[in-house]
Scaffold this motif. Structure first.
Motif, PDB file in Angstrom:
ATOM      1  N   GLU A  97      -9.071  -4.324   5.340  1.00 27.04           N
ATOM      2  CA  GLU A  97      -8.344  -3.094   5.631  1.00 27.04           C
ATOM      3  C   GLU A  97      -9.095  -2.196   6.629  1.00 27.04           C
ATOM      4  O   GLU A  97      -8.486  -1.578   7.485  1.00 27.04           O
ATOM      5  CB  GLU A  97      -8.152  -2.353   4.299  1.00 27.04           C
ATOM      6  N   GLU A 101       1.675  -3.474   7.086  1.00 25.44           N
ATOM      7  CA  GLU A 101       2.343  -2.310   7.703  1.00 25.44           C
ATOM      8  C   GLU A 101       3.652  -2.015   6.992  1.00 25.44           C
ATOM      9  O   GLU A 101       3.985  -0.851   6.744  1.00 25.44           O
ATOM     10  CB  GLU A 101       2.602  -2.582   9.181  1.00 25.44           C
ATOM     11  N   GLY A 107       4.345  -2.603   3.943  1.00 15.89           N
ATOM     12  CA  GLY A 107       3.988  -1.993   2.653  1.00 15.89           C
ATOM     13  C   GLY A 107       3.724  -0.506   2.806  1.00 15.89           C
ATOM     14  O   GLY A 107       4.271   0.321   2.066  1.00 15.89           O
ATOM     15  N   TYR A 108       2.908  -0.164   3.795  1.00 14.97           N
ATOM     16  CA  TYR A 108       2.622   1.266   4.018  1.00 14.97           C
ATOM     17  C   TYR A 108       3.884   2.022   4.432  1.00 14.97           C
ATOM     18  O   TYR A 108       4.090   3.163   4.038  1.00 14.97           O
ATOM     19  CB  TYR A 108       1.541   1.433   5.091  1.00 14.97           C
ATOM     20  N   GLY A 127       5.960   3.562   1.814  1.00 10.15           N
ATOM     21  CA  GLY A 127       5.325   4.576   0.976  1.00 10.15           C
ATOM     22  C   GLY A 127       4.381   4.027  -0.089  1.00 10.15           C
ATOM     23  O   GLY A 127       4.108   4.712  -1.072  1.00 10.15           O
ATOM     24  N   LEU A 128       3.914   2.792   0.099  1.00  8.21           N
ATOM     25  CA  LEU A 128       2.949   2.279  -0.877  1.00  8.21           C
ATOM     26  C   LEU A 128       1.563   2.852  -0.582  1.00  8.21           C
ATOM     27  O   LEU A 128       1.193   3.036   0.574  1.00  8.21           O
ATOM     28  CB  LEU A 128       2.867   0.744  -0.817  1.00  8.21           C
ATOM     29  N   THR A 129       0.821   3.109  -1.650  1.00  6.10           N
ATOM     30  CA  THR A 129      -0.573   3.526  -1.466  1.00  6.10           C
ATOM     31  C   THR A 129      -1.400   2.274  -1.171  1.00  6.10           C
ATOM     32  O   THR A 129      -0.904   1.145  -1.304  1.00  6.10           O
ATOM     33  CB  THR A 129      -1.103   4.158  -2.765  1.00  6.10           C
ATOM     34  N   ARG A 130      -2.668   2.474  -0.811  1.00  7.88           N
ATOM     35  CA  ARG A 130      -3.524   1.304  -0.531  1.00  7.88           C
ATOM     36  C   ARG A 130      -3.600   0.389  -1.748  1.00  7.88           C
ATOM     37  O   ARG A 130      -3.569  -0.830  -1.638  1.00  7.88           O
ATOM     38  CB  ARG A 130      -4.930   1.760  -0.134  1.00  7.88           C
ATOM     39  N   LEU A 134      -1.415  -0.045  -4.078  1.00  9.31           N
ATOM     40  CA  LEU A 134      -0.174  -0.796  -4.259  1.00  9.31           C
ATOM     41  C   LEU A 134       0.009  -1.858  -3.183  1.00  9.31           C
ATOM     42  O   LEU A 134       0.599  -2.900  -3.446  1.00  9.31           O
ATOM     43  CB  LEU A 134       1.023   0.165  -4.277  1.00  9.31           C
ATOM     44  N   ARG A 183       0.800  -5.143  -4.829  1.00  8.11           N
ATOM     45  CA  ARG A 183       2.177  -5.608  -4.729  1.00  8.11           C
ATOM     46  C   ARG A 183       2.431  -6.468  -3.494  1.00  8.11           C
ATOM     47  O   ARG A 183       3.375  -7.236  -3.472  1.00  8.11           O
ATOM     48  CB  ARG A 183       3.155  -4.421  -4.704  1.00  8.11           C
ATOM     49  N   VAL A 184       1.603  -6.297  -2.453  1.00 12.45           N
ATOM     50  CA  VAL A 184       1.873  -7.044  -1.225  1.00 12.45           C
ATOM     51  C   VAL A 184       0.852  -8.174  -1.040  1.00 12.45           C
ATOM     52  O   VAL A 184       1.216  -9.360  -1.057  1.00 12.45           O
ATOM     53  CB  VAL A 184       1.879  -6.104   0.008  1.00 12.45           C
ATOM     54  N   ILE A 239       1.353   5.462  10.531  1.00 13.94           N
ATOM     55  CA  ILE A 239       0.900   4.069  10.341  1.00 13.94           C
ATOM     56  C   ILE A 239      -0.205   3.761  11.350  1.00 13.94           C
ATOM     57  O   ILE A 239      -1.085   2.942  11.101  1.00 13.94           O
ATOM     58  CB  ILE A 239       2.091   3.101  10.566  1.00 13.94           C
ATOM     59  N   VAL A 276       0.854   9.190   2.599  1.00 18.67           N
ATOM     60  CA  VAL A 276       1.805   8.440   1.764  1.00 18.67           C
ATOM     61  C   VAL A 276       3.103   9.234   1.614  1.00 18.67           C
ATOM     62  O   VAL A 276       4.199   8.673   1.700  1.00 18.67           O
ATOM     63  CB  VAL A 276       1.179   8.109   0.388  1.00 18.67           C
ATOM     64  N   ARG A 294       5.107   8.923   4.776  1.00 23.25           N
ATOM     65  CA  ARG A 294       5.798   7.631   4.905  1.00 23.25           C
ATOM     66  C   ARG A 294       6.971   7.516   3.938  1.00 23.25           C
ATOM     67  O   ARG A 294       7.906   6.753   4.189  1.00 23.25           O
ATOM     68  CB  ARG A 294       4.793   6.502   4.689  1.00 23.25           C
ATOM     69  N   ARG A 295       6.910   8.241   2.835  1.00 25.21           N
ATOM     70  CA  ARG A 295       8.043   8.220   1.909  1.00 25.21           C
ATOM     71  C   ARG A 295       9.217   9.022   2.469  1.00 25.21           C
ATOM     72  O   ARG A 295      10.362   8.762   2.136  1.00 25.21           O
ATOM     73  CB  ARG A 295       7.623   8.762   0.534  1.00 25.21           C
ATOM     74  N   PHE A 303      10.471  -2.399  11.622  1.00 27.55           N
ATOM     75  CA  PHE A 303       9.650  -2.927  12.718  1.00 27.55           C
ATOM     76  C   PHE A 303      10.441  -3.886  13.614  1.00 27.55           C
ATOM     77  O   PHE A 303      11.527  -4.339  13.266  1.00 27.55           O
ATOM     78  CB  PHE A 303       8.431  -3.639  12.136  1.00 27.55           C
ATOM     79  N   PHE A 351       9.309  -8.829   2.437  1.00 28.63           N
ATOM     80  CA  PHE A 351       8.199  -9.429   1.690  1.00 28.63           C
ATOM     81  C   PHE A 351       8.604 -10.828   1.210  1.00 28.63           C
ATOM     82  O   PHE A 351       9.557 -10.963   0.443  1.00 28.63           O
ATOM     83  CB  PHE A 351       7.814  -8.549   0.507  1.00 28.63           C
ATOM     84  N   HIS A 354       7.319 -12.898  -0.879  1.00 24.41           N
ATOM     85  CA  HIS A 354       7.089 -13.291  -2.268  1.00 24.41           C
ATOM     86  C   HIS A 354       8.063 -12.612  -3.222  1.00 24.41           C
ATOM     87  O   HIS A 354       8.071 -12.910  -4.406  1.00 24.41           O
ATOM     88  CB  HIS A 354       5.650 -12.960  -2.675  1.00 24.41           C
ATOM     89  N   ASN A 363       8.818   4.942  -5.250  1.00 30.32           N
ATOM     90  CA  ASN A 363       9.012   6.336  -4.870  1.00 30.32           C
ATOM     91  C   ASN A 363       9.797   7.135  -5.899  1.00 30.32           C
ATOM     92  O   ASN A 363      10.138   8.293  -5.657  1.00 30.32           O
ATOM     93  CB  ASN A 363       9.708   6.403  -3.504  1.00 30.32           C
TER      94      ASN A 363
END
Lengths: 284, 250
Positions: free
Chosen positions: A97, A171, A173-174, A177-180, A182, A186-187, B53, B79, B82-83, B89, B95, B97, B111
């Motif tokens: 990171e 990117e 993930g961020y 609104g995910l925190t680092r 998460l 999660r990612v 970002i 954060v 970004r919310r 992109f 994702f 998975h 959120n």
């Protein structure tokens, strides 16, 4: 293609093939020797090999088992990997990171030096910091030694796993609104789950095979089962320390029994290795 | 004109290279503001600055400010920014998975937009409908996104962003890598969405900028060299470079 170039290509091919064959032969020899020497003893002892205690010096036949040491191996390796994995996940994530930052270079130097440290040194360090104050060798001290061995190995594997995940998923993930934390949970762990599982299994296999970090720390209680939480604070043994003890024994039955212990370790290692290959990757 | 997003003399350096050189920008509320310009002009970097970002890179420095509803983005928690300011992109990146359902549900769960399972399902359906994807995926919500085409993946990413119920939606060349039919669907989606949020979109394509944008901003060498309502840009601009870029492309 000129004749000279064809000759060069042929030479490279032959040397590659020879190296591969030599390596494969050596590996096969190791596997065959363990099985050839260990299997007759396994057949002689049957299932008791897994739960009985090792042969006593005055016994004529190599009859017994690796029970207490097998439990010691599973418990100490399990604790070591359980302690090392969360730290390794966070460290590897930090290194990916924050790549390019000064503290990542510093962390890399620290972990590389830990990786390169002779494992017997780790044993001495844990002996000084834990065994002397506690006035006893213990399963806990052995587990901590193994955790220190496991940590740089796991960081190195996991950094590779996380680096191989395209930046765009982090990117993404961020961007939602995910925190680092998460993004890691999660990612990265989600996408890299097969790599993470392989790392854990391979590290488990690696620490199960370690002897030197345990020499000063775990003790040599080859006949006593760890039976309660309190056993963590008491001496124990692992299959590797048992093999070390038996192979230095002047009594033939004990020396011979070291092969049976080696076979058990070999089977456990192979099973873990096979397990690590079974976790399916994510289709990107 | 009241700006929902406003950049004031915004400069940005990455590894001591000045990428943005005093950007002045305004995106009015409930409109589509398009940023158009040649490769390397700083469009994507500026977009990534709006939801912070860009700060994930090492050695980033900035001066000037970007305001969201009049408040500096840089006084807020990244954060939280970004919310409120979602981003889609250029390359679709659902994702891999997670299932299609989980892809859209994750931002809503994280959120706190959906409180229970029922409202989560409703929200996922709403987001997929808004992204014009519901009819195509309603029978494969538990499948992973690799079963989707490139265009469907991109619309899934739009649905994922919408599930956060953002105030602002940033899109970085969302139709660059997909076929014409899917590109048209995305354009339709955006036209409908502007009633609910402010949209800032980067595009390479001057025709698309003029077709979809309410406001057009021409970016060149790290600066906005021309900006205004699309009609004014077409009819009134005197900036020769902007005219050349918009008429001839790059």
């Amino acid at each position: 293609m000129s004749r000279r170039r064809s000759l060069k290509v042929a030479l490279v091919r032959v040397s590659l093939l020879t190296s591969a064959l030599v390596s494969l032969t050596l590996i096969l020899v190791v596997h065959i020797v363990v099985v050839v020497y260990g299997l007759p003893l396994a057949l002689l002892n049957g299932l008791s090999l897994l739960y009985a205690t090792p042969p006593l010096p005055n016994q004529d036949a190599p009859v017994g088992g690796v029970g207490p040491s097998l439990v010691g191996t599973l418990v100490s390796s399990g604790i070591a990997v359980a302690l090392a994995t969360p730290v390794a996940l966070i460290a590897a994530f930090t290194m990916v990171e924050y790549r390019g930052r000064w503290f990542v270079d510093f962390l890399r130097v620290v972990f590389t030096s830990l990786y390169g440290l002779p494992t017997i040194t780790i044993s001495v360090i844990v002996y000084s910091l834990l065994v002397i104050p506690m006035r006893t060798q213990s399963l806990l001290a052995g587990s901590l030694s193994l955790a220190l061995v496991a940590l740089p190995v796991e960081i190195s594997y996991l950094e590779g796993v996380f680096s191989s995940i395209p930046q765009t998923y982090r990117e993404a993930g961020y961007a939602i609104g995910l925190t680092r934390w998460l993004v890691l949970r999660r990612v990265l762990i989600g996408i890299g789950k097969s790599g993470v599982a392989s790392t854990v299994a391979l590290t488990l296999a690696r620490v199960m095979g370690e002897t030197a970090p345990l020499l000063f720390t775990i003790g040599n209680a080859i006949n006593t089962y760890p039976s309660s939480l309190y056993s963590l604070l008491q001496p124990s043994s692992t299959i590797t320390t048992l093999i070390f003890t038996l192979s230095s024994s002047p009594f033939p039955s004990q020396f011979q029994f070291a092969w049976a212990a080696s076979l058990v370790l070999y089977v456990v290692y192979t099973a873990l290795f096979a397990l690590s290959r079974m976790v399916r990757g994510v289709e990107l | 004109m009241r700006c929902h997003i406003r950049a004031v003399d915004f400069h940005l350096w990455i590894n001591d290279v000045e990428i943005l050189k005093g950007v002045e920008f305004c995106a009015p509320k409930n409109s589509i503001s398009v940023i158009v310009g040649p490769s390397g002009s700083g469009k994507s970097t500026f977009l990534k600055s709006i939801n912070r970002i860009v700060e994930l890179n090492a050695n980033v420095r900035r001066s000037g400010d970007i305001l969201l509803n009049g408040g500096s983005l840089f006084d807020m928690d990244p954060v939280d920014v970004r919310r409120r300011v979602a981003m889609v992109f250029q390359v679709p990146n659902p994702f891999p998975h997670l299932t299609i359902f989980e892809n859209v549900a994750l931002p809503a769960k994280v959120n706190g937009v959906a409180k229970d399972r029922g409202s989560l399902r409703e929200l996922v359906k709403w987001a997929l409908e808004k992204a014009m994807l519901w009819d195509e995926v309603k029978d494969k919500l538990e499948k992973h996104p690799h079963v989707l085409s490139g265009g469907q993946k991109q619309r899934l990413c739009i649905a994922r962003a919408l599930a956060m119920k953002p105030e602002v939606l940033l899109l970085d060349e969302p139709t660059a890598n997909i076929d014409v039919i899917n590109a048209k669907k995305i354009e339709e989606t955006l036209r409908e969405l502007k009633n609910e949020m402010t949209i800032v979109m980067v595009t390479h394509n001057p025709n698309q900028a003029l077709r979809i944008g309410d406001y057009v901003n021409v970016m060149f060498d790290g600066k906005i060299i021309e900006s205004g309502p699309v009609g004014d840009i077409v009819l009134k601009t005197r900036n020769e470079l902007a005219i050349k870029l918009l008429s001839e492309g790059w």
